[in-house]
Design a protein around this motif. Structure first.
Motif, PDB file in Angstrom:
ATOM      1  N   THR A 114       3.275  -0.949   3.149  1.00 33.43           N
ATOM      2  CA  THR A 114       4.208  -1.472   2.154  1.00 33.43           C
ATOM      3  C   THR A 114       3.960  -0.689   0.870  1.00 33.43           C
ATOM      4  O   THR A 114       2.845  -0.698   0.330  1.00 33.43           O
ATOM      5  CB  THR A 114       3.996  -2.978   1.917  1.00 33.43           C
ATOM      6  OG1 THR A 114       4.211  -3.658   3.149  1.00 33.43           O
ATOM      7  CG2 THR A 114       4.973  -3.502   0.867  1.00 33.43           C
ATOM      8  N   ASN A 115       4.983   0.017   0.419  1.00 30.20           N
ATOM      9  CA  ASN A 115       4.863   0.829  -0.784  1.00 30.20           C
ATOM     10  C   ASN A 115       4.624  -0.102  -1.979  1.00 30.20           C
ATOM     11  O   ASN A 115       5.423  -0.995  -2.233  1.00 30.20           O
ATOM     12  CB  ASN A 115       6.152   1.640  -0.972  1.00 30.20           C
ATOM     13  CG  ASN A 115       6.077   2.602  -2.127  1.00 30.20           C
ATOM     14  OD1 ASN A 115       5.618   2.270  -3.211  1.00 30.20           O
ATOM     15  ND2 ASN A 115       6.555   3.805  -1.901  1.00 30.20           N
ATOM     16  N   PRO A 116       3.523   0.094  -2.732  1.00 31.21           N
ATOM     17  CA  PRO A 116       3.236  -0.800  -3.852  1.00 31.21           C
ATOM     18  C   PRO A 116       4.258  -0.703  -4.985  1.00 31.21           C
ATOM     19  O   PRO A 116       4.385  -1.637  -5.779  1.00 31.21           O
ATOM     20  CB  PRO A 116       1.845  -0.360  -4.319  1.00 31.21           C
ATOM     21  CG  PRO A 116       1.637   1.003  -3.768  1.00 31.21           C
ATOM     22  CD  PRO A 116       2.492   1.115  -2.552  1.00 31.21           C
ATOM     23  N   MET A 117       4.993   0.402  -5.045  1.00 28.53           N
ATOM     24  CA  MET A 117       5.992   0.564  -6.114  1.00 28.53           C
ATOM     25  C   MET A 117       7.322  -0.099  -5.743  1.00 28.53           C
ATOM     26  O   MET A 117       7.904  -0.813  -6.552  1.00 28.53           O
ATOM     27  CB  MET A 117       6.218   2.052  -6.403  1.00 28.53           C
ATOM     28  CG  MET A 117       4.967   2.814  -6.779  1.00 28.53           C
ATOM     29  SD  MET A 117       4.296   2.297  -8.348  1.00 28.53           S
ATOM     30  CE  MET A 117       5.362   3.187  -9.428  1.00 28.53           C
ATOM     31  N   THR A 118       7.787   0.166  -4.528  1.00 28.64           N
ATOM     32  CA  THR A 118       9.109  -0.328  -4.126  1.00 28.64           C
ATOM     33  C   THR A 118       9.060  -1.657  -3.393  1.00 28.64           C
ATOM     34  O   THR A 118      10.082  -2.309  -3.229  1.00 28.64           O
ATOM     35  CB  THR A 118       9.806   0.690  -3.211  1.00 28.64           C
ATOM     36  OG1 THR A 118       9.071   0.796  -1.987  1.00 28.64           O
ATOM     37  CG2 THR A 118       9.945   2.039  -3.884  1.00 28.64           C
ATOM     38  N   LYS A 119       7.870  -2.022  -2.901  1.00 33.66           N
ATOM     39  CA  LYS A 119       7.670  -3.228  -2.095  1.00 33.66           C
ATOM     40  C   LYS A 119       8.412  -3.164  -0.763  1.00 33.66           C
ATOM     41  O   LYS A 119       8.633  -4.165  -0.109  1.00 33.66           O
ATOM     42  CB  LYS A 119       8.084  -4.499  -2.860  1.00 33.66           C
ATOM     43  CG  LYS A 119       7.467  -4.652  -4.230  1.00 33.66           C
ATOM     44  CD  LYS A 119       5.973  -4.736  -4.151  1.00 33.66           C
ATOM     45  CE  LYS A 119       5.402  -4.987  -5.551  1.00 33.66           C
ATOM     46  NZ  LYS A 119       4.148  -4.367  -5.765  1.00 33.66           N
ATOM     47  N   LYS A 120       8.794  -1.959  -0.353  1.00 35.27           N
ATOM     48  CA  LYS A 120       9.462  -1.751   0.934  1.00 35.27           C
ATOM     49  C   LYS A 120       8.506  -0.991   1.851  1.00 35.27           C
ATOM     50  O   LYS A 120       7.555  -0.359   1.396  1.00 35.27           O
ATOM     51  CB  LYS A 120      10.749  -0.937   0.751  1.00 35.27           C
ATOM     52  CG  LYS A 120      11.829  -1.663  -0.010  1.00 35.27           C
ATOM     53  CD  LYS A 120      13.079  -0.817  -0.091  1.00 35.27           C
ATOM     54  CE  LYS A 120      14.181  -1.533  -0.841  1.00 35.27           C
ATOM     55  NZ  LYS A 120      15.399  -0.715  -0.913  1.00 35.27           N
ATOM     56  N   ASP A 121       8.807  -1.025   3.144  1.00 36.33           N
ATOM     57  CA  ASP A 121       7.989  -0.301   4.106  1.00 36.33           C
ATOM     58  C   ASP A 121       8.235   1.201   4.003  1.00 36.33           C
ATOM     59  O   ASP A 121       9.372   1.648   3.879  1.00 36.33           O
ATOM     60  CB  ASP A 121       8.309  -0.757   5.533  1.00 36.33           C
ATOM     61  CG  ASP A 121       7.760  -2.142   5.833  1.00 36.33           C
ATOM     62  OD1 ASP A 121       6.892  -2.623   5.084  1.00 36.33           O
ATOM     63  OD2 ASP A 121       8.208  -2.744   6.827  1.00 36.33           O
ATOM     64  N   ASP A 122       7.147   1.958   4.048  1.00 37.04           N
ATOM     65  CA  ASP A 122       7.182   3.416   4.097  1.00 37.04           C
ATOM     66  C   ASP A 122       6.392   3.864   5.323  1.00 37.04           C
ATOM     67  O   ASP A 122       5.322   3.337   5.606  1.00 37.04           O
ATOM     68  CB  ASP A 122       6.528   4.049   2.861  1.00 37.04           C
ATOM     69  CG  ASP A 122       7.456   4.161   1.674  1.00 37.04           C
ATOM     70  OD1 ASP A 122       8.606   3.690   1.761  1.00 37.04           O
ATOM     71  OD2 ASP A 122       7.028   4.707   0.647  1.00 37.04           O
TER      72      ASP A 122
END
Length: 190
Positions: free
Chosen positions: A142-150
């Motif tokens: 989970t990308n800490p900046m976007t809060k989406k999965d990367d």
């Protein structure tokens, strides 16, 4: 009635679990590079600065992934303006006639955990050929900046420039026929 609702809920959850998910490369954290040997003694590295890649997959380990890549051939960059202009000319990529490079995967086969052989059709310089490359799925976070999965991937392999009509008369001693592909990418879940 309760059984019908429960069966419907289970079917819906199963469908959601196996639904195809699309991932798109994060341009700030993706790199598409190549290396070719010059005069048999020196490697020259280059990148393409303008490309998009999407992945569709239904399995969390990406073992059923489909990749689609489009590259702006004129975006070739080797850090030497003169050489880049030459590479864009009819002597090499001929970007006026063949402005895009594409790759469409045709299959993924498992080598070991998170390591695959990625097969597909590469179109370069107006020539389409099947190629097989090594793909390493580096994981999903989970990308800490976007809060989406990367998801992260590394792709490596070798192609033959002559197979694609790139400088076919340049001898191997001057310009290696083998071109090493080296790509790294972060892909955001859509």
């Amino acid at each position: 009635m309760k059984k019908a609702i429960i069966l419907f809920a289970v079917a819906l959850l199963n469908t959601a679990a196996f639904a195809q998910t699309t991932w798109t490369n994060d341009k700030m954290h993706s790199k598409l590079g190549f290396t070719i040997t010059h005069l048999s003694v020196s490697d020259v590295d280059g990148i393409f600065t303008d490309f998009t890649c999407t992945i569709t997959a239904s399995k969390p380990d990406f073992s059923d992934a489909k990749f689609a890549l489009t590259v702006n051939a004129a975006s070739v960059n080797t850090d030497v303006d003169y050489r880049d202009k030459d590479l864009r000319s009819a002597s090499y990529f001929d970007v006026a006639k063949y402005p895009t490079i594409t790759f469409a995967s045709t299959g993924v086969s498992t080598v070991s955990a998170n390591h695959y052989k990625l097969s597909g059709n590469l179109t370069l310089h107006g020539v389409t050929k099947p190629v097989t490359l090594d793909l390493w799925y580096r994981g999903t976070i989970t990308n800490p900046m976007t809060k989406k999965d990367d998801a992260g991937f590394k792709l490596t392999g070798t192609i033959n420039r002559v197979d694609f009509g790139i400088a076919p008369n340049a001898p191997n001693a001057m310009l290696s026929t083998d071109v090493i592909i080296n790509a790294n990418g972060e892909f955001a879940k859509q």
